[in-house]
Design an enzyme around this catalytic site. Structure first.
Site, PDB file in Angstrom:
ATOM      1  N   LYS A 225      -9.155  -6.403  -2.630  1.00  0.00           N
ATOM      2  CA  LYS A 225      -8.317  -7.013  -3.676  1.00  0.00           C
ATOM      3  C   LYS A 225      -7.428  -5.974  -4.354  1.00  0.00           C
ATOM      4  O   LYS A 225      -7.728  -4.783  -4.366  1.00  0.00           O
ATOM      5  CB  LYS A 225      -9.208  -7.711  -4.709  1.00  0.00           C
ATOM      6  CG  LYS A 225      -9.960  -8.927  -4.133  1.00  0.00           C
ATOM      7  CD  LYS A 225      -9.309 -10.246  -4.495  1.00  0.00           C
ATOM      8  CE  LYS A 225      -9.811 -11.412  -3.651  1.00  0.00           C
ATOM      9  NZ  LYS A 225     -10.887 -12.187  -4.280  1.00  0.00           N
ATOM     10  N   ARG A 259     -18.495 -11.700  -0.378  1.00  0.00           N
ATOM     11  CA  ARG A 259     -17.492 -12.157   0.593  1.00  0.00           C
ATOM     12  C   ARG A 259     -16.649 -10.952   0.971  1.00  0.00           C
ATOM     13  O   ARG A 259     -15.934 -10.405   0.123  1.00  0.00           O
ATOM     14  CB  ARG A 259     -16.636 -13.261  -0.066  1.00  0.00           C
ATOM     15  CG  ARG A 259     -15.553 -13.838   0.808  1.00  0.00           C
ATOM     16  CD  ARG A 259     -14.751 -14.888   0.045  1.00  0.00           C
ATOM     17  NE  ARG A 259     -13.724 -15.498   0.887  1.00  0.00           N
ATOM     18  CZ  ARG A 259     -12.512 -14.988   1.066  1.00  0.00           C
ATOM     19  NH1 ARG A 259     -12.160 -13.871   0.459  1.00  0.00           N
ATOM     20  NH2 ARG A 259     -11.628 -15.607   1.839  1.00  0.00           N
TER      21      ARG A 259
HETATM   22  N1  HH2 Z   1     -10.691 -14.764  -2.461  1.00  0.00           N
HETATM   23  C1  HH2 Z   1      -9.749 -15.193  -1.590  1.00  0.00           C
HETATM   24  C2  HH2 Z   1      -9.919 -16.397  -0.905  1.00  0.00           C
HETATM   25  N2  HH2 Z   1     -11.021 -17.147  -1.081  1.00  0.00           N
HETATM   26  N3  HH2 Z   1     -13.121 -17.499  -2.102  1.00  0.00           N
HETATM   27  C3  HH2 Z   1     -14.064 -17.097  -2.961  1.00  0.00           C
HETATM   28  N4  HH2 Z   1     -15.170 -17.828  -3.142  1.00  0.00           N
HETATM   29  N5  HH2 Z   1     -13.944 -15.935  -3.679  1.00  0.00           N
HETATM   30  C4  HH2 Z   1     -12.834 -15.134  -3.563  1.00  0.00           C
HETATM   31  O1  HH2 Z   1     -12.774 -14.086  -4.265  1.00  0.00           O
HETATM   32  C5  HH2 Z   1     -11.811 -15.526  -2.640  1.00  0.00           C
HETATM   33  C6  HH2 Z   1     -11.987 -16.741  -1.936  1.00  0.00           C
HETATM   34  C7  HH2 Z   1      -8.511 -14.362  -1.371  1.00  0.00           C
HETATM   35  O2  HH2 Z   1      -7.581 -15.071  -0.686  1.00  0.00           O
HETATM   36  P1  HH2 Z   1      -6.623 -14.674   0.549  1.00  0.00           P
HETATM   37  O3  HH2 Z   1      -5.342 -14.224  -0.042  1.00  0.00           O
HETATM   38  O4  HH2 Z   1      -6.522 -15.835   1.453  1.00  0.00           O
HETATM   39  O5  HH2 Z   1      -7.241 -13.448   1.263  1.00  0.00           O
HETATM   40  P2  HH2 Z   1      -8.602 -13.228   2.030  1.00  0.00           P
HETATM   41  O6  HH2 Z   1      -9.053 -14.547   2.524  1.00  0.00           O
HETATM   42  O7  HH2 Z   1      -8.258 -12.258   3.125  1.00  0.00           O
HETATM   43  O8  HH2 Z   1      -9.571 -12.627   1.053  1.00  0.00           O
END
Ligand code: HH2
Length: 289
Positions: A225, A259
Site C-alpha cells: 500500500k 491479505r
Molecule cells: N485492499 C485492496 C483490495 N481489496 N480487501 C480487503 N479486505 N482489504 C484490503 O485492504 C483490500 C481489499 C486494494 O485494492 P487493489 O487496488 O485492487 O489492489 P490489490 O488487490 O493488488 O491489493
C-alpha cells in the site's frame, strides 16, 4: 467478547489459532500493485497454484481494481474475468475468497461454490447483503472505506480513525448478525489506505488492539500500500520488506488474517513469530530456567 477461533466459510472452517495468509490474485489490467500481469486465465491459475505452494491458506480473487481513481467495471465484465479462473481455483482445495462489492458477482461466485465474500463496501451496495443472507454459509469480510474509491483520497477522513472505523465495523457486523448472519462467518477489516492518511493508517496499526475488542477476527491488508511507499520511499514493486513487516506487526497486534501479495516472504516471517511465541511459552513455563 474474544474473537472466534474459526472463520466459518462455505466449505472450510478456517483455524484462526494460527495466522491465515490470504494470497491476492488480481485478474485486473489496472490493479495498483501488479496491474495486468495476471489478467489472462491460465496465468492467473498458475499464480493461484504458486501462492498455494508458497503456503497461502486462502486465495482472494479480484477482477476489478479498487485503487484510487480506477475505472469501475460492469458486473458482466467482472464476471467474464472472474468465472473462468474461479471454476478452476475451486478445485485447488483451499478457501476461495471473492473480492467484489456487486451483488450479481457475489451471487454468481457463490453459486459456483466460492467460500468467502470480501467486500470493500461492507455489503452496503444494492442487493449485496441479501445475497449473503440467502446463501447462509459463506464467510464474509466487512471492510471500512471512507467515501468511495473514486474520491476517497481527495478528501480523506478526519479525526480519530480508530474510533470511527471501530464504530462503523461494529454497526455493520451487528446489522448482519441481527439479519441472521452467524457471528462465526464474519471478519472485520479496517481498510488500510481506503480514504485514510498515512497518519490514520499508522494509528490503526498502533491501536489495532482496540478493534479486537469488538470481538471479531481482524483481517488486515497492508500489502504494497502507498503508506508503505510514503514511509520508505520505495516503489510498489519494491515494497516486499515493508509489506512483510506490516503484516507481522499486524499479526503481533492480534490480526487473524493478512491479505498479501508476497505469500512466501510473509509465511516465512510468520514462522519466526510463531517460533518466538512458542519459545516464550516454554520460557514462561520454566523449561529453560
Ligand atoms: N485492499 C485492496 C483490495 N481489496 N480487501 C480487503 N479486505 N482489504 C484490503 O485492504 C483490500 C481489499 C486494494 O485494492 P487493489 O487496488 O485492487 O489492489 P490489490 O488487490 O493488488 O491489493
Amino acid at each position: 467478547m474474544t474473537p472466534a477461533l474459526t472463520w466459518n466459510t462455505t466449505r472450510f472452517a478456517l483455524d484462526l489459532q494460527r495466522p491465515q495468509v490470504m494470497g491476492i490474485v488480481n485478474l485486473t489490467p489496472d490493479s495498483f500493485s501488479d496491474g495486468g500481469r495476471r489478467a489472462e486465465p491460465n496465468a492467473a491459475l498458475h499464480h493461484c497454484e504458486q501462492l498455494l505452494r508458497e503456503g497461502a491458506h486462502i486465495l482472494d480473487l479480484g477482477a476489478e481494481s479498487t485503487r484510487p481513481g480506477a475505472t469501475p467495471l460492469s458486473a458482466r465484465d467482472e464476471l467474464e474475468r472472474l468465472l473462468p479462473v474461479l471454476r478452476e481455483a475451486l478445485k485447488l482445495g483451499v478457501a476461495i475468497s471473492i473480492d467484489t462489492y456487486k451483488a450479481e458477482v457475489m451471487q454468481a461466485a457463490l453459486d459456483l461454490g466460492a467460500d468467502i465474500v470480501n467486500d470493500i463496501w461492507a455489503l452496503r451496495q444494492p442487493g449485496a447483503q441479501q445475497v449473503v443472507l440467502r446463501h447462509g454459509a459463506c464467510g464474509v469480510c466487512l471492510m471500512h472505506m471512507h467515501r468511495e474509491p473514486q474520491s476517497m483520497q481527495l478528501e480523506p477522513m478526519a479525526g480519530d480513525a480508530v474510533a470511527q472505523v471501530g464504530r462503523f465495523l461494529q454497526a455493520r457486523a451487528q446489522a448482519l448478525e441481527l439479519a441472521g448472519v452467524q457471528r462465526a462467518r464474519l471478519a472485520l477489516d479496517p481498510g488500510i489506505g481506503f480514504g485514510k492518511t498515512v497518519a490514520h493508517n499508522l494509528q490503526l496499526l498502533a491501536r489495532q488492539r482496540e478493534l479486537l475488542k469488538l470481538g471479531y477476527p481482524l483481517l488486515l491488508g497492508w500489502s504494497r500500500k502507498s503508506t508503505l511507499g510514503a514511509l520508505t520511499g520505495l516503489d510498489v514493486e519494491q515494497r516486499i520488506g515493508p509489506s512483510v513487516a506490516a503484516a507481522l506487526l499486524a499479526v503481533q497486534r492480534g490480526a487473524s488474517i493478512v491479505r498479501v501479495h508476497d505469500v512466501q516472504a510473509t509465511v516465512a516471517a510468520l514462522k519466526i513469530l510463531e517460533a518466538l511465541d512458542a519459545a516464550a511459552t516454554i520460557e514462561g513455563e520454566g523449561i529453560h530456567s
